[in-house]
Design a protein around this motif. Structure first.
Motif, mmCIF file in Angstrom:
data_model
loop_
_atom_site.group_PDB
_atom_site.id
_atom_site.type_symbol
_atom_site.label_atom_id
_atom_site.label_comp_id
_atom_site.label_asym_id
_atom_site.label_seq_id
_atom_site.Cartn_x
_atom_site.Cartn_y
_atom_site.Cartn_z
ATOM 1 N N GLY A 82 42.280 7.576 -6.757
ATOM 2 C CA GLY A 82 41.756 6.571 -7.681
ATOM 3 C C GLY A 82 42.593 5.303 -7.686
ATOM 4 N N ILE A 83 43.915 5.461 -7.632
ATOM 5 C CA ILE A 83 44.816 4.293 -7.592
ATOM 6 C C ILE A 83 44.580 3.488 -6.318
ATOM 7 C CG2 ILE A 83 47.234 3.595 -7.382
ATOM 8 C CD1 ILE A 83 47.946 5.931 -9.233
ATOM 9 N N SER A 84 44.472 4.174 -5.176
ATOM 10 C CA SER A 84 44.240 3.494 -3.894
ATOM 11 C C SER A 84 42.913 2.741 -3.904
ATOM 12 C CB SER A 84 44.252 4.506 -2.741
ATOM 13 O OG SER A 84 45.522 5.093 -2.589
ATOM 14 N N LEU A 85 41.879 3.366 -4.461
ATOM 15 C CA LEU A 85 40.563 2.725 -4.526
ATOM 16 C C LEU A 85 40.615 1.458 -5.362
ATOM 17 C CD1 LEU A 85 38.304 5.870 -5.121
ATOM 18 C CD2 LEU A 85 38.486 4.564 -3.001
ATOM 19 N N SER A 86 41.337 1.532 -6.486
ATOM 20 C CA SER A 86 41.451 0.378 -7.373
ATOM 21 C C SER A 86 42.183 -0.775 -6.691
ATOM 22 C CB SER A 86 42.183 0.788 -8.647
ATOM 23 O OG SER A 86 42.324 -0.301 -9.520
ATOM 24 N N LYS A 87 43.271 -0.448 -5.988
ATOM 25 C CA LYS A 87 44.049 -1.486 -5.302
ATOM 26 C C LYS A 87 43.234 -2.168 -4.212
ATOM 27 C CE LYS A 87 48.706 0.428 -5.965
ATOM 28 N NZ LYS A 87 49.881 1.042 -5.273
ATOM 29 N N LYS A 88 42.400 -1.411 -3.512
ATOM 30 C CA LYS A 88 41.631 -1.944 -2.386
ATOM 31 C C LYS A 88 40.245 -2.407 -2.800
ATOM 32 C CE LYS A 88 44.066 1.277 0.666
ATOM 33 N NZ LYS A 88 44.930 0.295 1.302
ATOM 34 N N ASN A 89 39.893 -2.187 -4.072
ATOM 35 C CA ASN A 89 38.582 -2.555 -4.601
ATOM 36 C C ASN A 89 37.452 -1.946 -3.769
ATOM 37 O OD1 ASN A 89 36.873 -3.820 -6.462
ATOM 38 N ND2 ASN A 89 36.563 -5.579 -5.111
ATOM 39 N N ILE A 90 37.542 -0.648 -3.532
ATOM 40 C CA ILE A 90 36.511 0.060 -2.783
ATOM 41 C C ILE A 90 36.091 1.312 -3.551
ATOM 42 C CG2 ILE A 90 37.133 -0.760 -0.466
ATOM 43 C CD1 ILE A 90 38.768 1.711 -0.047
ATOM 44 N N ALA A 91 34.945 1.847 -3.155
ATOM 45 C CA ALA A 91 34.432 3.076 -3.752
ATOM 46 C C ALA A 91 33.905 3.958 -2.626
ATOM 47 C CB ALA A 91 33.322 2.750 -4.754
ATOM 48 N N LEU A 93 33.049 5.028 2.511
ATOM 49 C CA LEU A 93 33.585 3.983 1.649
ATOM 50 C C LEU A 93 32.848 2.661 1.797
ATOM 51 C CD1 LEU A 93 37.385 4.596 2.353
ATOM 52 C CD2 LEU A 93 35.996 5.617 0.538
ATOM 53 N N LYS A 94 32.882 1.860 0.735
ATOM 54 C CA LYS A 94 32.375 0.487 0.817
ATOM 55 C C LYS A 94 33.114 -0.341 -0.219
ATOM 56 C CE LYS A 94 28.632 0.177 -2.572
ATOM 57 N NZ LYS A 94 27.264 -0.314 -2.790
ATOM 58 N N GLU A 95 33.089 -1.668 0.006
ATOM 59 C CA GLU A 95 33.733 -2.572 -0.943
ATOM 60 C C GLU A 95 32.988 -2.516 -2.264
ATOM 61 O OE1 GLU A 95 35.097 -7.269 -1.354
ATOM 62 O OE2 GLU A 95 34.012 -6.583 0.420
ATOM 63 N N ASN A 96 33.752 -2.474 -3.349
ATOM 64 C CA ASN A 96 33.157 -2.380 -4.682
ATOM 65 C C ASN A 96 32.919 -3.792 -5.225
ATOM 66 O OD1 ASN A 96 32.273 -1.089 -7.049
ATOM 67 N ND2 ASN A 96 34.289 -1.412 -7.993
ATOM 68 N N LYS A 97 31.782 -4.356 -4.862
ATOM 69 C CA LYS A 97 31.490 -5.740 -5.248
ATOM 70 C C LYS A 97 30.905 -5.785 -6.659
ATOM 71 C CE LYS A 97 30.678 -7.363 -0.536
ATOM 72 N NZ LYS A 97 29.724 -7.970 0.405
ATOM 73 N N ILE A 98 31.543 -6.536 -7.519
ATOM 74 C CA ILE A 98 31.065 -6.703 -8.879
ATOM 75 C C ILE A 98 30.866 -8.187 -9.132
ATOM 76 C CG2 ILE A 98 31.577 -6.349 -11.328
ATOM 77 C CD1 ILE A 98 33.378 -4.055 -10.518
ATOM 78 N N GLU A 99 29.652 -8.572 -9.464
ATOM 79 C CA GLU A 99 29.359 -9.981 -9.702
ATOM 80 C C GLU A 99 29.892 -10.391 -11.064
ATOM 81 O OE1 GLU A 99 25.286 -10.832 -9.242
ATOM 82 O OE2 GLU A 99 25.169 -10.138 -7.162
ATOM 83 N N GLN A 100 30.493 -11.595 -11.087
ATOM 84 C CA GLN A 100 31.005 -12.126 -12.336
ATOM 85 C C GLN A 100 29.860 -12.766 -13.118
ATOM 86 O OE1 GLN A 100 34.322 -12.028 -13.393
ATOM 87 N NE2 GLN A 100 33.496 -12.773 -15.330
#
Length: 350
Positions: A268-277, A336-343
């Protein structure tokens, strides 16, 4: 040759670094890895390999085969430092470098204004002079054959495989040399009398597709010298995971879940740092008799939280039938893929 692909592979890298840093170890059987009672060999020098010691072998077996060997713990930071020096030499030749590991890479030297053999000799000399280590080099017109060539004359080897050598040069090789062939596939073919690449030529394309599934076409083509994979400059990370060899064998699933929870936390920490899911969770176990088993679960959506990963891992372990005690357990998240979140902006609410 239209394309010129080079595969470079450091010789017994970890052990060679240890021998270079400590000259008294030269020409001695050096074994690097987990030196505890339940450790595993990471790398063995060629002197040690003469006694049957090889990577991934349990350390206690290595000690029986080579009781007078020099056993050392891994020094990953040191190996990364030396690897960095070596890769700088690769990049001085071409920007098209695909790292496979800390000590192995593909280079596309198609547009390098030197003869392929001269490039290979230059790299070998540069690494020997600057880093003090040897490297084996394979050259061909595709990745499969280049990798095969680099393994031909190890250590400190060099070989070129040209198109006119196919298929004769491959005929006598064992089928285990075919990239993409796992142990189970090799054993299945052995069971029907297929042992060499020449034997595999008897198999139709349709048979390979039926036998090997989606990789059947690639395997059928590779033994005929066809491999269209390009050298990838940026390799996409395929998975994130943790595993550990247990201090003592266990069989209790609740105890296993304690390790899975720790792994899920780290992932979970690695995913958060790399912004991936990711969406595929895999649990790996190795029994006390060194038999590995994996079981995966692909979810409907992508996950990134520690709790979601842990929940999926628990479902998997609860569904596994454990006959033997477990000596190793691991957890991996893939797909895996980049966890894109629109602002959101104010306009979104108007």
């Amino acid at each position: 040759m239209d394309r010129v692909i080079m595969h470079v592979d450091m010789d017994a890298f970890f052990a060679s670094v240890e021998q270079r840093d400590n000259p008294s170890l030269k020409e001695k059987p050096v074994i690097v890895g987990g030196i505890g009672e339940r450790g595993v060999v990471a790398t063995a020098s060629y002197e040690a390999r003469k006694y049957g010691v090889h990577s991934a072998m349990p350390m206690y077996i290595a000690r029986k085969k080579c009781p007078f060997g020099v056993y050392l713990p891994t020094r990953h930071e040191r190996y990364r430092q030396v690897s960095g020096e070596i890769f700088k030499i690769f990049y001085s030749i071409t920007p098209i470098v695909e790292p496979l590991s800390i000590d192995e890479a593909y280079l596309d030297i198609t547009d390098v204004p030197m003869k392929p053999m001269d490039v290979a000799l230059y790299i070998k000399k540069k690494i020997k002079d600057n880093v003090g280590l040897t490297i084996s080099v394979g050259i061909s017109y595709n990745k499969f054959l280049a990798k095969l060539a680099s393994d031909w004359n190890k250590p400190d080897g060099i070989k070129i495989i040209t198109e006119d050598m196919i298929p004769n040069i491959l005929n006598s090789l064992p089928i285990s040399k075919v990239y993409g062939m796992g142990k189970k596939s090799v054993q299945k073919l052995h069971n029907i009398g297929i042992f060499t690449i020449e034997d595999m030529y008897k198999l139709s394309k349709e048979f390979c597709i039926e036998y090997f599934g989606k990789f059947g076409t690639e395997i059928y083509e590779r033994i005929r010298g066809i491999d269209n994979r390009e050298v990838q400059i940026a390799r996409e990370r395929k998975s994130i995971g943790n595993e550990t060899t247990l201090k003592k064998d266990i069989k209790d699933k609740e105890e296993m879940k304690k390790y899975l929870k720790e792994f899920a936390h780290n992932i979970g920490i690695s995913l958060s740092k790399k912004n991936i899911a990711g969406k595929t969770v895999t649990v790996k176990i190795k029994t006390s008799s060194f038999v590995s088993h994996t079981k995966s679960k692909t979810l409907n959506g992508y996950i990134k939280s520690e709790q979601d990963i842990y929940n999926a891992a628990c479902e998997i372990i609860d569904g596994m039938e454990l006959q033997d005690d477990i000596r190793l357990i691991g957890l991996t998240l893939s797909n895996l893929k980049e966890n894109k979140i629109e602002q959101l902006t104010l306009d979104d609410f108007l």
